[in-house]
Design a protein around this motif. Structure first.
Motif, mmCIF file in Angstrom:
data_model
loop_
_atom_site.group_PDB
_atom_site.id
_atom_site.type_symbol
_atom_site.label_atom_id
_atom_site.label_comp_id
_atom_site.label_asym_id
_atom_site.label_seq_id
_atom_site.Cartn_x
_atom_site.Cartn_y
_atom_site.Cartn_z
ATOM 1 N N GLY A 37 30.241 36.328 35.231
ATOM 2 C CA GLY A 37 30.229 37.723 34.815
ATOM 3 C C GLY A 37 31.210 37.921 33.684
ATOM 4 O O GLY A 37 32.128 37.119 33.499
ATOM 5 N N ALA A 38 30.997 38.982 32.938
ATOM 6 C CA ALA A 38 31.861 39.257 31.790
ATOM 7 C C ALA A 38 33.238 39.714 32.279
ATOM 8 O O ALA A 38 33.450 39.976 33.468
ATOM 9 N N ASN A 39 34.127 39.819 31.324
ATOM 10 C CA ASN A 39 35.441 40.393 31.544
ATOM 11 C C ASN A 39 35.352 41.728 32.277
ATOM 12 O O ASN A 39 34.606 42.596 31.845
ATOM 13 N N GLY A 40 36.058 41.849 33.398
ATOM 14 C CA GLY A 40 36.092 43.137 34.084
ATOM 15 C C GLY A 40 34.914 43.405 35.000
ATOM 16 O O GLY A 40 34.803 44.490 35.577
ATOM 17 N N ALA A 41 34.035 42.429 35.189
ATOM 18 C CA ALA A 41 32.840 42.640 36.024
ATOM 19 C C ALA A 41 33.188 42.792 37.510
ATOM 20 O O ALA A 41 32.433 43.398 38.270
ATOM 21 N N GLY A 42 34.328 42.212 37.913
ATOM 22 C CA GLY A 42 34.731 42.311 39.325
ATOM 23 C C GLY A 42 34.839 40.971 40.023
ATOM 24 O O GLY A 42 34.896 40.907 41.258
ATOM 25 N N LYS A 43 34.926 39.891 39.276
ATOM 26 C CA LYS A 43 34.964 38.548 39.882
ATOM 27 C C LYS A 43 36.287 38.318 40.627
ATOM 28 O O LYS A 43 36.296 37.898 41.783
ATOM 29 N N THR A 44 37.376 38.602 39.939
ATOM 30 C CA THR A 44 38.691 38.426 40.565
ATOM 31 C C THR A 44 38.820 39.337 41.781
ATOM 32 O O THR A 44 39.329 38.936 42.834
#
Ligand code: ATP
Length: 237
Positions: A37-44
């Motif tokens: 997912g892109a930056n800020g998508a919610g992966k972390t």
């Protein structure tokens, strides 16, 4: 065979800011699963929720038991190890002291020395640098140390947040090669979050794509790699 981890309807927020909107995904008993997912998508945020580090709701079934809402310490004891973004090594401690910290939640103290040697077997460079302060190690060595520290827990599932971040391509290639072998030979399932989709899809068996806190695609790594929209948006070809 039922999956090792089955996540359903996972929601998470920071205060009033809702980040995850009902994610469904699974991690198999072995092998490598990646969340793209892109930056800020919610992966972390997804990994933090799995470790009980942020407020969340939904079901997180690990080895048949729902662990949603349980404290982080308990989740760690059940065998879920987190290698956070930025590695999180204790910079003032030596490499070996960092590895020993990874074993703190274990009760079988007798096997710890042998496990330190096992980690050195995977990462001989850490053995050479065992007495060096972690803060003085190179980026690649610190990532190896963070993975080694997680392995000291003898986990069943390892959550890795952007393991390639900030590393030179050659180092990343070496690291990912070792990660795959570690997963296979130590019997650890890997859930890897990566912004570098091409790299992650080379390593992974299964992949999920998150966009603004929603799961928009899932499939085998080959299926995701061959998807036209993924190619255009995440792989650049
Ligand atoms: P990146 O690769 O940039 O880390 P990501 O997919 O891992 O991206 P998250 O870090 O999970 O994304 O962030 C998801 C959203 O939550 C973003 O909008 C981010 O700004 C927000 N966010 C992350 N951490 C916090 C926090 N501690 N407090 C408030 N909002 C946060």
């Amino acid at each position: 065979m039922s999956p090792l981890l089955q996540v359903s309807d996972l929601h998470a927020s920071y205060g009033d800011f809702r980040v995850l909107h009902g994610l469904d995904f699974a991690v198999g008993q072995g092998g490598v699963t990646t969340l793209l997912g892109a930056n800020g998508a919610g992966k972390t945020t997804t990994l933090r929720a799995l470790c009980g580090m942020i407020r969340h709701s939904g079901r997180i079934v690990f080895e048949g038991a729902d662990i949603a809402g349980r404290p982080t310490e308990e989740i760690v004891r059940l065998g879920i190890a987190h290698v956070p973004e930025g590695r999180g090594t204790f910079t003032g401690l030596t490499a070996e002291e960092n590895l020993l910290c990874g074993a703190m939640a274990r009760s079988d103290r007798g096997a710890i020395a042998a496990d330190v040697e096992r980690v050195y077997g995977w990462f001989p460079r850490l053995k050479e640098r065992r007495r060096q302060q972690a803060g003085t190690l190179s980026g690649g060595e610190q990532q190896m140390l963070a993975i080694g520290r997680a392995l000291m827990l003898r986990p069943k599932l390892m959550l890795l947040d952007e393991p390639s971040f900030g590393l030179a391509p050659l180092i990343v290639a070496e690291l990912f090669e070792i990660l795959r072998k570690v997963g296979e030979e130590e019997g650890v399932a890997l859930l890897i979050v990566e912004q570098n989709a091409a790299l992650a899809l080379e390593l992974a068996d299964r992949a999920y794509l998150i966009e603004t806190g929603c799961m928009v695609m899932s499939g085998s790594a080959a299926e995701i790699r061959d998807d036209e929209s993924v190619r255009a948006a995440y792989l650049g070809y």
